[in-house]
Design a protein around this motif. Structure first.
Motif, PDB file in Angstrom:
ATOM      1  N   ASP A 188       0.800  -1.213   0.000  1.00 45.56           N
ATOM      2  CA  ASP A 188       0.000   0.000   0.000  1.00 45.56           C
ATOM      3  C   ASP A 188       0.842   1.277   0.000  1.00 45.56           C
ATOM      4  O   ASP A 188       0.418   2.293  -0.500  1.00 45.56           O
ATOM      5  CB  ASP A 188      -0.923   0.020   1.215  1.00 45.56           C
ATOM      6  N   GLU A 189       2.013   1.235   0.599  1.00 49.75           N
ATOM      7  CA  GLU A 189       2.852   2.423   0.740  1.00 49.75           C
ATOM      8  C   GLU A 189       4.108   2.272  -0.116  1.00 49.75           C
ATOM      9  O   GLU A 189       4.410   1.179  -0.580  1.00 49.75           O
ATOM     10  CB  GLU A 189       3.240   2.585   2.208  1.00 49.75           C
ATOM     11  N   PRO A 190       4.856   3.356  -0.289  1.00 52.52           N
ATOM     12  CA  PRO A 190       6.144   3.206  -0.982  1.00 52.52           C
ATOM     13  C   PRO A 190       6.963   2.129  -0.266  1.00 52.52           C
ATOM     14  O   PRO A 190       7.026   2.093   0.965  1.00 52.52           O
ATOM     15  CB  PRO A 190       6.789   4.576  -0.838  1.00 52.52           C
ATOM     16  N   ILE A 191       7.548   1.273  -1.047  1.00 55.00           N
ATOM     17  CA  ILE A 191       8.211   0.104  -0.494  1.00 55.00           C
ATOM     18  C   ILE A 191       9.653   0.045  -0.985  1.00 55.00           C
ATOM     19  O   ILE A 191       9.948   0.475  -2.090  1.00 55.00           O
ATOM     20  CB  ILE A 191       7.410  -1.175  -0.868  1.00 55.00           C
ATOM     21  N   THR A 192      10.533  -0.476  -0.160  1.00 54.30           N
ATOM     22  CA  THR A 192      11.934  -0.627  -0.524  1.00 54.30           C
ATOM     23  C   THR A 192      12.108  -1.955  -1.241  1.00 54.30           C
ATOM     24  O   THR A 192      11.858  -3.018  -0.669  1.00 54.30           O
ATOM     25  CB  THR A 192      12.828  -0.580   0.732  1.00 54.30           C
ATOM     26  N   CYS A 193      12.520  -1.879  -2.500  1.00 58.73           N
ATOM     27  CA  CYS A 193      12.763  -3.072  -3.305  1.00 58.73           C
ATOM     28  C   CYS A 193      14.228  -3.473  -3.210  1.00 58.73           C
ATOM     29  O   CYS A 193      15.066  -2.728  -2.700  1.00 58.73           O
ATOM     30  CB  CYS A 193      12.378  -2.807  -4.765  1.00 58.73           C
ATOM     31  N   TRP A 194      14.526  -4.647  -3.741  1.00 60.65           N
ATOM     32  CA  TRP A 194      15.869  -5.211  -3.658  1.00 60.65           C
ATOM     33  C   TRP A 194      16.916  -4.222  -4.176  1.00 60.65           C
ATOM     34  O   TRP A 194      17.936  -3.996  -3.532  1.00 60.65           O
ATOM     35  CB  TRP A 194      15.920  -6.540  -4.435  1.00 60.65           C
ATOM     36  N   GLU A 195      16.681  -3.601  -5.322  1.00 55.06           N
ATOM     37  CA  GLU A 195      17.712  -2.736  -5.902  1.00 55.06           C
ATOM     38  C   GLU A 195      17.847  -1.396  -5.183  1.00 55.06           C
ATOM     39  O   GLU A 195      18.781  -0.633  -5.473  1.00 55.06           O
ATOM     40  CB  GLU A 195      17.510  -2.540  -7.405  1.00 55.06           C
ATOM     41  N   ASP A 196      16.977  -1.106  -4.221  1.00 52.08           N
ATOM     42  CA  ASP A 196      17.093   0.107  -3.405  1.00 52.08           C
ATOM     43  C   ASP A 196      18.099  -0.064  -2.266  1.00 52.08           C
ATOM     44  O   ASP A 196      18.468   0.922  -1.619  1.00 52.08           O
ATOM     45  CB  ASP A 196      15.740   0.483  -2.800  1.00 52.08           C
ATOM     46  N   LEU A 197      18.507  -1.296  -2.002  1.00 53.30           N
ATOM     47  CA  LEU A 197      19.400  -1.593  -0.882  1.00 53.30           C
ATOM     48  C   LEU A 197      20.865  -1.527  -1.319  1.00 53.30           C
ATOM     49  O   LEU A 197      21.171  -1.659  -2.498  1.00 53.30           O
ATOM     50  CB  LEU A 197      19.081  -2.974  -0.309  1.00 53.30           C
ATOM     51  N   ALA A 198      21.759  -1.359  -0.342  1.00 52.39           N
ATOM     52  CA  ALA A 198      23.189  -1.286  -0.629  1.00 52.39           C
ATOM     53  C   ALA A 198      23.977  -2.073   0.411  1.00 52.39           C
ATOM     54  O   ALA A 198      23.631  -2.052   1.608  1.00 52.39           O
ATOM     55  CB  ALA A 198      23.652   0.176  -0.625  1.00 52.39           C
ATOM     56  N   ILE A 199      25.013  -2.743  -0.039  1.00 55.01           N
ATOM     57  CA  ILE A 199      25.901  -3.436   0.889  1.00 55.01           C
ATOM     58  C   ILE A 199      26.504  -2.411   1.840  1.00 55.01           C
ATOM     59  O   ILE A 199      26.940  -1.338   1.417  1.00 55.01           O
ATOM     60  CB  ILE A 199      26.999  -4.209   0.116  1.00 55.01           C
ATOM     61  N   GLY A 200      26.489  -2.736   3.116  1.00 54.07           N
ATOM     62  CA  GLY A 200      26.997  -1.829   4.137  1.00 54.07           C
ATOM     63  C   GLY A 200      25.921  -0.942   4.748  1.00 54.07           C
ATOM     64  O   GLY A 200      26.169  -0.264   5.754  1.00 54.07           O
ATOM     65  N   GLN A 201      24.737  -0.937   4.176  1.00 49.40           N
ATOM     66  CA  GLN A 201      23.629  -0.141   4.714  1.00 49.40           C
ATOM     67  C   GLN A 201      23.282  -0.649   6.108  1.00 49.40           C
ATOM     68  O   GLN A 201      23.239  -1.862   6.348  1.00 49.40           O
ATOM     69  CB  GLN A 201      22.434  -0.257   3.772  1.00 49.40           C
ATOM     70  N   VAL A 202      23.040   0.279   7.029  1.00 47.30           N
ATOM     71  CA  VAL A 202      22.788  -0.062   8.430  1.00 47.30           C
ATOM     72  C   VAL A 202      21.448   0.518   8.878  1.00 47.30           C
ATOM     73  O   VAL A 202      21.121   1.656   8.568  1.00 47.30           O
ATOM     74  CB  VAL A 202      23.916   0.482   9.333  1.00 47.30           C
ATOM     75  N   TYR A 203      20.701  -0.290   9.604  1.00 47.34           N
ATOM     76  CA  TYR A 203      19.452   0.139  10.250  1.00 47.34           C
ATOM     77  C   TYR A 203      19.641  -0.059  11.755  1.00 47.34           C
ATOM     78  O   TYR A 203      20.060  -1.132  12.182  1.00 47.34           O
ATOM     79  CB  TYR A 203      18.279  -0.726   9.809  1.00 47.34           C
ATOM     80  N   GLU A 204      19.329   0.956  12.532  1.00 47.63           N
ATOM     81  CA  GLU A 204      19.368   0.839  13.990  1.00 47.63           C
ATOM     82  C   GLU A 204      17.969   1.093  14.520  1.00 47.63           C
ATOM     83  O   GLU A 204      17.313   2.042  14.102  1.00 47.63           O
ATOM     84  CB  GLU A 204      20.366   1.827  14.581  1.00 47.63           C
ATOM     85  N   TYR A 205      17.522   0.253  15.444  1.00 52.33           N
ATOM     86  CA  TYR A 205      16.139   0.343  15.899  1.00 52.33           C
ATOM     87  C   TYR A 205      15.958  -0.380  17.213  1.00 52.33           C
ATOM     88  O   TYR A 205      16.827  -1.115  17.666  1.00 52.33           O
ATOM     89  CB  TYR A 205      15.194  -0.237  14.840  1.00 52.33           C
ATOM     90  N   GLY A 206      14.809  -0.164  17.810  1.00 54.16           N
ATOM     91  CA  GLY A 206      14.451  -0.919  19.004  1.00 54.16           C
ATOM     92  C   GLY A 206      14.106  -0.056  20.183  1.00 54.16           C
ATOM     93  O   GLY A 206      13.501   0.993  20.031  1.00 54.16           O
ATOM     94  N   ALA A 207      14.530  -0.487  21.333  1.00 53.62           N
ATOM     95  CA  ALA A 207      14.182   0.023  22.652  1.00 53.62           C
ATOM     96  C   ALA A 207      12.904  -0.662  23.123  1.00 53.62           C
ATOM     97  O   ALA A 207      11.905  -0.031  23.440  1.00 53.62           O
ATOM     98  CB  ALA A 207      14.068   1.539  22.693  1.00 53.62           C
ATOM     99  N   VAL A 208      12.948  -1.987  23.140  1.00 51.45           N
ATOM    100  CA  VAL A 208      11.837  -2.809  23.607  1.00 51.45           C
ATOM    101  C   VAL A 208      12.214  -3.400  24.965  1.00 51.45           C
ATOM    102  O   VAL A 208      13.234  -4.059  25.098  1.00 51.45           O
ATOM    103  CB  VAL A 208      11.522  -3.939  22.599  1.00 51.45           C
ATOM    104  N   SER A 209      11.368  -3.144  25.948  1.00 49.11           N
ATOM    105  CA  SER A 209      11.584  -3.654  27.300  1.00 49.11           C
ATOM    106  C   SER A 209      10.905  -5.009  27.443  1.00 49.11           C
ATOM    107  O   SER A 209       9.835  -5.236  26.875  1.00 49.11           O
ATOM    108  CB  SER A 209      11.006  -2.661  28.310  1.00 49.11           C
ATOM    109  N   ILE A 210      11.511  -5.883  28.210  1.00 52.87           N
ATOM    110  CA  ILE A 210      10.954  -7.219  28.436  1.00 52.87           C
ATOM    111  C   ILE A 210      10.684  -7.381  29.939  1.00 52.87           C
ATOM    112  O   ILE A 210      11.570  -7.152  30.760  1.00 52.87           O
ATOM    113  CB  ILE A 210      11.891  -8.318  27.891  1.00 52.87           C
ATOM    114  N   SER A 211       9.470  -7.750  30.277  1.00 55.09           N
ATOM    115  CA  SER A 211       9.082  -7.867  31.688  1.00 55.09           C
ATOM    116  C   SER A 211       9.209  -9.307  32.177  1.00 55.09           C
ATOM    117  O   SER A 211       9.263 -10.251  31.385  1.00 55.09           O
ATOM    118  CB  SER A 211       7.639  -7.395  31.878  1.00 55.09           C
TER     119      SER A 211
END
Length: 152
Positions: free
Chosen positions: A3-26
């Motif tokens: 439904d939304e703009p989507i990242t396809c295979w050729e949009d990615l690059a070797i070395g590209q980094v994603y940082e995410y999170g901050a999920v607490s576990i009880s």
């Protein structure tokens, strides 16, 4: 399919980094997951866990892996043109996860390969999940198949 703009295979690059999170576990989440899927005493009983080498309740490694998957979906995979996950390898549980730990992750793309008729490609990546002390608790390598722009 998307439904939304989507990242396809050729949009990615070797070395590209994603940082995410901050999920607490009880503690209750640790026990609930373990009772259903990995009922080792040091995952489900705080008293017995005190007698373990960890000295307290710890999350199942499968629970940590599941949290990692959810964080990765919420922040990365939901934006990719995913066809299928293909492989998880070199899964290492590096340190215990305790109640009230806060987990975050870093995904790094390590390789990209086209498949077949160039309608899809494989993305290879590693993920390191860390706790609030910046201590690695999980490391995995993965392969996922993504659609190319011609297919979306």
């Amino acid at each position: 399919m998307y439904d939304e703009p989507i990242t396809c295979w050729e949009d990615l690059a070797i070395g590209q980094v994603y940082e995410y999170g901050a999920v607490s576990i009880s503690e209750s989440e640790i026990i609930e997951f373990a009772k259903a899927y990995d009922p080792m005493p040091f995952h489900i009983c705080p008293e017995k866990a005190k007698q373990s080498p960890f000295g307290q309740l710890i999350a199942s490694g499968l629970h940590t892996l599941s949290i990692n998957q959810r964080m990765s979906f919420d922040h990365v995979f939901s934006q990719w043109a995913v066809i299928a996950g293909k492989e998880i390898s070199h899964c290492q549980f590096l340190a215990p996860v305790f109640a009230d730990d806060v987990l975050s992750a870093q995904l790094t793309i390590t390789d990209l390969k086209t498949l077949g008729n160039n309608a899809r490609g494989s993305v290879y990546f590693s993920i390191v999940t860390k706790n609030q002390l910046n201590q690695p608790v999980l490391s995995i390598r993965c392969e996922m198949i993504l659609a190319c722009k011609s297919r979306v």
